[in-house]
Design a protein around this motif. Sequence first.
Motif, PDB file in Angstrom:
ATOM      1  N   VAL A 279      -3.097  -1.196  -7.955  1.00 54.25           N
ATOM      2  CA  VAL A 279      -4.427  -0.668  -8.288  1.00 54.25           C
ATOM      3  C   VAL A 279      -4.623   0.639  -7.512  1.00 54.25           C
ATOM      4  O   VAL A 279      -4.452   0.669  -6.293  1.00 54.25           O
ATOM      5  CB  VAL A 279      -5.535  -1.685  -7.900  1.00 54.25           C
ATOM      6  CG1 VAL A 279      -6.917  -1.110  -8.166  1.00 54.25           C
ATOM      7  CG2 VAL A 279      -5.333  -2.993  -8.646  1.00 54.25           C
ATOM      8  N   ARG A 280      -4.952   1.697  -8.253  1.00 56.18           N
ATOM      9  CA  ARG A 280      -5.094   3.001  -7.588  1.00 56.18           C
ATOM     10  C   ARG A 280      -6.504   3.209  -7.067  1.00 56.18           C
ATOM     11  O   ARG A 280      -7.468   3.163  -7.837  1.00 56.18           O
ATOM     12  CB  ARG A 280      -4.808   4.121  -8.563  1.00 56.18           C
ATOM     13  CG  ARG A 280      -3.353   4.391  -8.608  1.00 56.18           C
ATOM     14  CD  ARG A 280      -3.054   5.699  -9.280  1.00 56.18           C
ATOM     15  NE  ARG A 280      -1.671   5.601  -9.693  1.00 56.18           N
ATOM     16  CZ  ARG A 280      -1.177   6.123 -10.788  1.00 56.18           C
ATOM     17  NH1 ARG A 280      -1.944   6.819 -11.582  1.00 56.18           N
ATOM     18  NH2 ARG A 280       0.095   5.986 -11.072  1.00 56.18           N
ATOM     19  N   VAL A 281      -6.592   3.478  -5.764  1.00 53.20           N
ATOM     20  CA  VAL A 281      -7.896   3.687  -5.135  1.00 53.20           C
ATOM     21  C   VAL A 281      -7.950   5.118  -4.607  1.00 53.20           C
ATOM     22  O   VAL A 281      -7.115   5.517  -3.791  1.00 53.20           O
ATOM     23  CB  VAL A 281      -8.114   2.698  -3.963  1.00 53.20           C
ATOM     24  CG1 VAL A 281      -9.534   2.844  -3.406  1.00 53.20           C
ATOM     25  CG2 VAL A 281      -7.857   1.265  -4.396  1.00 53.20           C
TER      26      VAL A 281
ATOM     27  N   SER B 206      -4.410  -6.010 -10.196  1.00 53.86           N
ATOM     28  CA  SER B 206      -3.375  -6.694  -9.431  1.00 53.86           C
ATOM     29  C   SER B 206      -3.026  -7.994 -10.143  1.00 53.86           C
ATOM     30  O   SER B 206      -3.865  -8.576 -10.836  1.00 53.86           O
ATOM     31  CB  SER B 206      -3.912  -6.996  -8.030  1.00 53.86           C
ATOM     32  OG  SER B 206      -3.065  -7.912  -7.382  1.00 53.86           O
ATOM     33  N   GLY B 207      -1.818  -8.463  -9.948  1.00 55.32           N
ATOM     34  CA  GLY B 207      -1.424  -9.757 -10.497  1.00 55.32           C
ATOM     35  C   GLY B 207      -2.021 -10.895  -9.685  1.00 55.32           C
ATOM     36  O   GLY B 207      -1.945 -12.054 -10.063  1.00 55.32           O
ATOM     37  N   GLU B 208      -2.579 -10.548  -8.522  1.00 53.36           N
ATOM     38  CA  GLU B 208      -3.160 -11.579  -7.660  1.00 53.36           C
ATOM     39  C   GLU B 208      -4.654 -11.383  -7.547  1.00 53.36           C
ATOM     40  O   GLU B 208      -5.168 -10.344  -7.921  1.00 53.36           O
ATOM     41  CB  GLU B 208      -2.500 -11.500  -6.276  1.00 53.36           C
ATOM     42  CG  GLU B 208      -1.020 -11.790  -6.327  1.00 53.36           C
ATOM     43  CD  GLU B 208      -0.362 -11.541  -4.980  1.00 53.36           C
ATOM     44  OE1 GLU B 208      -0.896 -12.023  -3.968  1.00 53.36           O
ATOM     45  OE2 GLU B 208       0.654 -10.830  -4.959  1.00 53.36           O
ATOM     46  N   ARG B 209      -5.325 -12.374  -6.990  1.00 50.86           N
ATOM     47  CA  ARG B 209      -6.777 -12.262  -6.842  1.00 50.86           C
ATOM     48  C   ARG B 209      -7.122 -11.766  -5.438  1.00 50.86           C
ATOM     49  O   ARG B 209      -8.035 -12.269  -4.791  1.00 50.86           O
ATOM     50  CB  ARG B 209      -7.421 -13.628  -7.120  1.00 50.86           C
ATOM     51  CG  ARG B 209      -7.212 -14.139  -8.535  1.00 50.86           C
ATOM     52  CD  ARG B 209      -8.000 -13.337  -9.559  1.00 50.86           C
ATOM     53  NE  ARG B 209      -9.425 -13.305  -9.271  1.00 50.86           N
ATOM     54  CZ  ARG B 209     -10.290 -14.245  -9.612  1.00 50.86           C
ATOM     55  NH1 ARG B 209      -9.876 -15.288 -10.295  1.00 50.86           N
ATOM     56  NH2 ARG B 209     -11.568 -14.152  -9.293  1.00 50.86           N
ATOM     57  N   SER B 210      -6.371 -10.765  -4.959  1.00 49.66           N
ATOM     58  CA  SER B 210      -6.643 -10.216  -3.634  1.00 49.66           C
ATOM     59  C   SER B 210      -7.992  -9.516  -3.621  1.00 49.66           C
ATOM     60  O   SER B 210      -8.438  -9.001  -4.648  1.00 49.66           O
ATOM     61  CB  SER B 210      -5.591  -9.172  -3.261  1.00 49.66           C
ATOM     62  OG  SER B 210      -4.321  -9.720  -3.365  1.00 49.66           O
TER      63      SER B 210
ATOM     64  N   ILE C  13     -10.251   2.893  -8.994  1.00 50.29           N
ATOM     65  CA  ILE C  13     -11.439   2.771  -8.149  1.00 50.29           C
ATOM     66  C   ILE C  13     -11.640   4.102  -7.425  1.00 50.29           C
ATOM     67  O   ILE C  13     -10.673   4.685  -6.932  1.00 50.29           O
ATOM     68  CB  ILE C  13     -11.242   1.669  -7.074  1.00 50.29           C
ATOM     69  CG1 ILE C  13     -10.984   0.300  -7.733  1.00 50.29           C
ATOM     70  CG2 ILE C  13     -12.438   1.595  -6.118  1.00 50.29           C
ATOM     71  CD1 ILE C  13     -10.622  -0.809  -6.744  1.00 50.29           C
ATOM     72  N   ILE C  14     -12.871   4.585  -7.380  1.00 54.70           N
ATOM     73  CA  ILE C  14     -13.178   5.704  -6.472  1.00 54.70           C
ATOM     74  C   ILE C  14     -14.142   5.152  -5.420  1.00 54.70           C
ATOM     75  O   ILE C  14     -15.176   4.557  -5.755  1.00 54.70           O
ATOM     76  CB  ILE C  14     -13.812   6.915  -7.186  1.00 54.70           C
ATOM     77  CG1 ILE C  14     -12.891   7.411  -8.299  1.00 54.70           C
ATOM     78  CG2 ILE C  14     -14.079   8.040  -6.183  1.00 54.70           C
ATOM     79  CD1 ILE C  14     -13.405   8.651  -9.034  1.00 54.70           C
TER      80      ILE C  14
ATOM     81  N   VAL D 279       0.848  -1.194   0.000  1.00 60.51           N
ATOM     82  CA  VAL D 279       0.000   0.000   0.000  1.00 60.51           C
ATOM     83  C   VAL D 279       0.879   1.238   0.000  1.00 60.51           C
ATOM     84  O   VAL D 279       1.659   1.450   0.920  1.00 60.51           O
ATOM     85  CB  VAL D 279      -0.938   0.020   1.232  1.00 60.51           C
ATOM     86  CG1 VAL D 279      -1.732   1.314   1.274  1.00 60.51           C
ATOM     87  CG2 VAL D 279      -1.875  -1.173   1.210  1.00 60.51           C
ATOM     88  N   GLN D 280       0.761   2.020  -1.064  1.00 61.72           N
ATOM     89  CA  GLN D 280       1.527   3.265  -1.116  1.00 61.72           C
ATOM     90  C   GLN D 280       0.557   4.423  -1.155  1.00 61.72           C
ATOM     91  O   GLN D 280      -0.420   4.379  -1.917  1.00 61.72           O
ATOM     92  CB  GLN D 280       2.355   3.322  -2.390  1.00 61.72           C
ATOM     93  CG  GLN D 280       3.553   2.426  -2.353  1.00 61.72           C
ATOM     94  CD  GLN D 280       4.148   2.280  -3.738  1.00 61.72           C
ATOM     95  OE1 GLN D 280       3.664   2.856  -4.707  1.00 61.72           O
ATOM     96  NE2 GLN D 280       5.201   1.505  -3.806  1.00 61.72           N
TER      97      GLN D 280
END
Length: 538
Positions: free
Chosen positions: A413-415, A273-277, A477-478, A131-132
Amino acid sequence: MPIVPMTEKDIVRTLAARGYMIEPGALQLLAGRADLIDRLLESLDPSALVVTSADVQRLLAAAGPAAKPARAGAAPDAGDPGPGPAAAVKAAPAPSRAAGATAPGGPGRDTAAARQDGGREKASPEKARDVQVISDITDNSTCIGDYDEFVGFFRNRYARLGEMIRGRLSARPVESVRKNGGRRTNGEKNEISLIGMVGDVRTTANGHRIAELEDQTGSISVLFQKDGDLKDAALLLDEVIGVTGLPTGDGGLFIPSAIAYPDVPYTNAARRSGERSVAALISDIHIGSDTFLEDGWLRFIDWVNGDHADGDGDLVGRLRYIVVAGDVVDGIGIYPGQEKELTITDVYDQYRKAAEYLGMVPKHIRIIVAPGNHDAVRQAEPQPALTREVQAMFRQANVTFVGNPATVEIEGVRVLVYHGRSIDDLVSSLPGVSYAKPDAAMVELLKRRHLSPIYGGRVMIAPEARDHFVIDPLPDIIHSGHVHTVGVSRYRGVLLANSGTWQGQTEFQKRMNIQPDPCRIPLVDLGTGDVKIVKFTG
Ligand code: D5M
Ligand code: FE
Ligand code: ZN
């Protein structure tokens, strides 16, 4: 002229605008002596969050009896965030100053906080590997509410949003159209384009709408005819738009045939994401309110811990993030009479309870917390993250604290997290936008590439040097809350989600006929962008 005394609501608003909440007891004490509010503000420790009874008693003892009746708007008119120098907004107390600081008054509270937090120890919210924080006002607020700042704020907005439109329209300065508007070569009517900020919208006696469009060179009236193609074009005050059309003979009036918003390119593709988180989107927990739905909330906490997962076991197994879009607690002094609707009347105790609940979330799950209008930070937006004093209570939980709005990148993924107060403004300004479909309001915001276009509405805006509400860069995502209803939409690759609430219908909402949609939340698969809404009611 009669002198109108300041109501309790005025006092709460005035203090809120300067970044303070007030204890109910203190409010009662102050209610008859609003003439003292300026002196109170001067006497407060800037790192304090809450005005306590002890603060007011000290002031009353020093001031003696009332010399004159309470004045309306005695304080710096801060309850009215109209443009101009009067709308002074104090920058939030820097969290570093609040760290380990002794909160004024309330002796029990101070010592309890000191015990729990090990006194001066600083919270060091560790950042999860994945998380950045990309953008956040916290520790970057420069605003003091000067007139010049308002000018700079709007210039920054115009420049950045205008640039987005300029990529698609080649626009002329407004002043050149006003001067040469009527001149046509060979009698031809060549359409031209303008880009400006909507300064005023009025409806004429004949039912046409006239918008004043301003750029840095001047202002022109744009006529939206009542039977024209653009008769239903949505116009919001202070938004930046482009119009293409024809000036009238003397250049004083412009007749548009098309309107352009900053908007999202058609080609926009969401990052995955490269994962299914999985990320759970929640907001508006309102801990401390007597309408907080603890049963549903604890069902959620159980679910997160793998109990009663039913058919969702796979989702829970992949759940790695919980994003909280504000209104963690109900706060105090947020609206008049709130104290009657609280089960926990001390805001620090409310946060202690919140820390306890979030401490029950398994440690491999990262929680991201942004504030809302009920939280203990300044009311003016952008809001900084919860103070370090409050953050320190959450050591058992795995939390990253951010401001409102803030953009975080989770596994690429930018949220963009924004509490969503401006949705109230959109509901009252845009036909077809309602509380029942908050995601439709979010689409309107995204098209305008701005989280809170209307200045002087319900959102109190601090004129920071940079307009932090401009949606740039584009997020994937917003996530908003505030309106207590759930809604999910997609617009040109961007997922828009409102995450509802954990609070039942309040007295106020009953009166306003607002129907909340509690204990239902969107879960986002960060690998695919798919959303599932899961409910935690009985
Ligand atoms: O807001 C929850 C919802 O209730 C949101 O839709 C706004 C509405 N609300 C709350 N307080 C007011 C006032 N004072 N006027 C109008 N509408 C309001 P929350 O931020 O959780 O209180
Ligand atoms: Fe809320
Ligand atoms: Zn809210």
